[in-house]
Design an enzyme around this catalytic site. Structure first.
Site, PDB file in Angstrom:
ATOM      1  CG  HIS A  95      -3.037   2.671  -1.606  1.00  0.00           C
ATOM      2  ND1 HIS A  95      -3.234   2.507  -0.387  1.00  0.00           N
ATOM      3  CD2 HIS A  95      -4.181   2.031  -1.928  1.00  0.00           C
ATOM      4  CE1 HIS A  95      -4.194   1.603   0.156  1.00  0.00           C
ATOM      5  NE2 HIS A  95      -4.997   1.310  -1.014  1.00  0.00           N
ATOM      6  CB  CYS A 109      -3.288  13.679 -17.698  1.00  0.00           C
ATOM      7  SG  CYS A 109      -4.443  14.714 -18.028  1.00  0.00           S
ATOM      8  CG  ASN A 135       0.985  -3.963  13.253  1.00  0.00           C
ATOM      9  OD1 ASN A 135       1.316  -3.328  14.214  1.00  0.00           O
ATOM     10  ND2 ASN A 135       0.371  -3.780  12.016  1.00  0.00           N
ATOM     11  CD  GLN A 164      -2.446  -1.256   2.602  1.00  0.00           C
ATOM     12  OE1 GLN A 164      -3.349  -0.727   3.064  1.00  0.00           O
ATOM     13  NE2 GLN A 164      -1.692  -2.236   3.402  1.00  0.00           N
TER      14      GLN A 164
HETATM   15  P1  OAD Z   1      -1.412   3.013   8.915  1.00  0.00           P
HETATM   16  O1  OAD Z   1      -0.800   4.115   9.389  1.00  0.00           O
HETATM   17  O2  OAD Z   1      -2.830   2.906   9.158  1.00  0.00           O
HETATM   18  O3  OAD Z   1      -0.983   1.725   9.844  1.00  0.00           O
HETATM   19  C1  OAD Z   1       0.369   1.569  10.182  1.00  0.00           C
HETATM   20  C2  OAD Z   1       0.453   0.044  10.866  1.00  0.00           C
HETATM   21  O4  OAD Z   1       2.063   0.219  11.092  1.00  0.00           O
HETATM   22  C3  OAD Z   1       0.012   0.130  12.483  1.00  0.00           C
HETATM   23  O5  OAD Z   1      -0.843  -0.845  12.244  1.00  0.00           O
HETATM   24  C4  OAD Z   1       1.221   0.166  13.357  1.00  0.00           C
HETATM   25  O6  OAD Z   1       0.796  -0.689  14.367  1.00  0.00           O
HETATM   26  C5  OAD Z   1       2.163  -0.647  12.526  1.00  0.00           C
HETATM   27  N1  OAD Z   1       3.503  -0.381  12.638  1.00  0.00           N
HETATM   28  C6  OAD Z   1       4.032   1.043  13.215  1.00  0.00           C
HETATM   29  N2  OAD Z   1       5.329   0.714  13.201  1.00  0.00           N
HETATM   30  C7  OAD Z   1       5.729  -0.425  12.757  1.00  0.00           C
HETATM   31  C8  OAD Z   1       7.111  -1.081  12.635  1.00  0.00           C
HETATM   32  N3  OAD Z   1       8.221  -0.430  13.034  1.00  0.00           N
HETATM   33  N4  OAD Z   1       7.011  -2.241  11.881  1.00  0.00           N
HETATM   34  C9  OAD Z   1       5.717  -2.897  11.776  1.00  0.00           C
HETATM   35  N5  OAD Z   1       4.456  -2.346  12.168  1.00  0.00           N
HETATM   36  C10 OAD Z   1       4.542  -0.923  12.478  1.00  0.00           C
HETATM   37  O7  OAD Z   1      -0.690   2.596   7.436  1.00  0.00           O
HETATM   38  P2  OAD Z   1      -1.367   1.581   6.307  1.00  0.00           P
HETATM   39  O8  OAD Z   1      -2.058   0.368   7.091  1.00  0.00           O
HETATM   40  O9  OAD Z   1      -0.383   1.304   5.431  1.00  0.00           O
HETATM   41  O10 OAD Z   1      -3.739   5.297   1.775  1.00  0.00           O
HETATM   42  O11 OAD Z   1      -2.516   2.552   5.697  1.00  0.00           O
HETATM   43  C11 OAD Z   1      -3.303   2.257   4.737  1.00  0.00           C
HETATM   44  C12 OAD Z   1      -3.602   3.288   3.764  1.00  0.00           C
HETATM   45  O12 OAD Z   1      -4.007   4.363   4.318  1.00  0.00           O
HETATM   46  C13 OAD Z   1      -2.454   3.954   2.919  1.00  0.00           C
HETATM   47  O13 OAD Z   1      -1.857   3.306   1.962  1.00  0.00           O
HETATM   48  C14 OAD Z   1      -2.791   5.291   2.780  1.00  0.00           C
HETATM   49  C15 OAD Z   1      -3.470   5.708   4.017  1.00  0.00           C
HETATM   50  O14 OAD Z   1      -4.497   6.408   4.028  1.00  0.00           O
HETATM   51  C16 OAD Z   1      -3.708   6.216   1.087  1.00  0.00           C
HETATM   52  O15 OAD Z   1      -3.064   7.184   1.060  1.00  0.00           O
HETATM   53  C17 OAD Z   1      -4.568   5.750  -0.425  1.00  0.00           C
END
Ligand code: OAD
Length: 235
Positions: free
Chosen positions: A114, A122, A207, A96
């Site tokens: 994403h 465009c 996680n 993502q």
């Molecule tokens: P999030 O910010 O929602 O979640 C990050 C996750 O990483 C959380 O569950 C944390 O517990 C975990 N985490 C933090 N530090 C870590 C580490 N050192 N090692 C392993 N895990 C860790 O991010 P995403 O799930 O990627 O979309 O978010 C999904 C989407 O939401 C993104 O792609 C973005 C956002 O809106 C768009 O922009 C379309």
């Protein structure tokens, strides 16, 4: 099944990654403390309406993010996955993340759900291409003279169908599905672990925190990405 797993005991491996993986490269996650969304109103910076209202402001936001992503280095976790991808015949990364760090670590089979901060597109052609460098004002489409936009998925956007198909194809064929650093907060990406489970893959979540999808996984490591990967996968 006891950990660590031997990756070579599996035929097809999918790594499903989120912002937590790049946290170890110094990039902020989206949610939680220090995250992007608690301090940035996505309605001003990360949706098509905002772009149509004020493209320069939206571009400034993304150029600042891009600068930070460009300055970041792939972490040991990115390197671990890339090393495995070189030594194993079938590894696909479904990410993502938009930062390109998997590719910079050496992964070639990367499905960017994403999009990528390094491309633009465009609406007149919808064909993504590498971003021309320069100030926001120079980002005009040579075809229609309209604004090029970052080739990433904003709130309210649909995922690219061919990208989604590539992700589901890889997951339908996998026998090991490893999720790292995603909160499972965003659909449709958050539905992918359920697909892996339905096809009978062994599923592992790395996680430090529990997520709404945790119950879907056979195995859990409540650790950061690098120590988690080391503890989870050893040839
Ligand atoms: P999030 O910010 O929602 O979640 C990050 C996750 O990483 C959380 O569950 C944390 O517990 C975990 N985490 C933090 N530090 C870590 C580490 N050192 N090692 C392993 N895990 C860790 O991010 P995403 O799930 O990627 O979309 O978010 C999904 C989407 O939401 C993104 O792609 C973005 C956002 O809106 C768009 O922009 C379309």
């Amino acid at each position: 099944m006891p950990l660590p797993l031997d990756p070579h005991a599996f035929h097809r491996i999918v790594f499903f990654t989120g912002a937590g993986l790049s946290a170890e490269s110094g990039l902020p996650t989206y949610r939680g403390k220090g995250g992007v969304w608690p301090r940035t109103d996505f309605r001003r910076y990360a949706c098509q309406d905002a772009f149509e209202r004020d493209p320069e402001q939206v571009w400034e936001f993304h150029l600042a993010r891009r600068e930070r992503m460009g300055a970041a280095q792939p972490s040991q976790a990115h390197a671990h996955i890339a090393h495995l991808a070189r030594s194993h015949p079938c590894v696909t990364v479904v990410t993502q993340n938009i930062d390109g760090l998997h590719q910079r670590a050496g992964c070639t089979d990367v499905v960017e759900l994403h999009g990528s901060i390094w491309r633009v597109r465009c609406p007149c052609t919808a064909v993504p291409r590498l971003d021309p460098q320069g100030p926001p004002g120079s980002r005009r489409c040579p075809g229609c003279a309209g604004w090029l936009r970052p080739d990433i998925v904003w709130f309210g956007d649909r995922l690219d169908e061919s990208v989604w198909r590539a992700a589901t194809r890889a997951i339908q064929a996998c026998d090991l599905f490893v999720s790292i650093g995603t909160s499972a907060a965003v659909m449709p990406a958050a539905a992918l672990p359920e697909l892996a489970r339905r096809v009978g893959a062994t599923t592992l979540e790395i996680n430090p925190e529990e997520t709404p999808n945790s119950a879907l996984y056979d195995l859990h490591l409540r650790q950061d990405a690098t120590p988690g990967l080391r503890a989870a996968l050893q040839p």
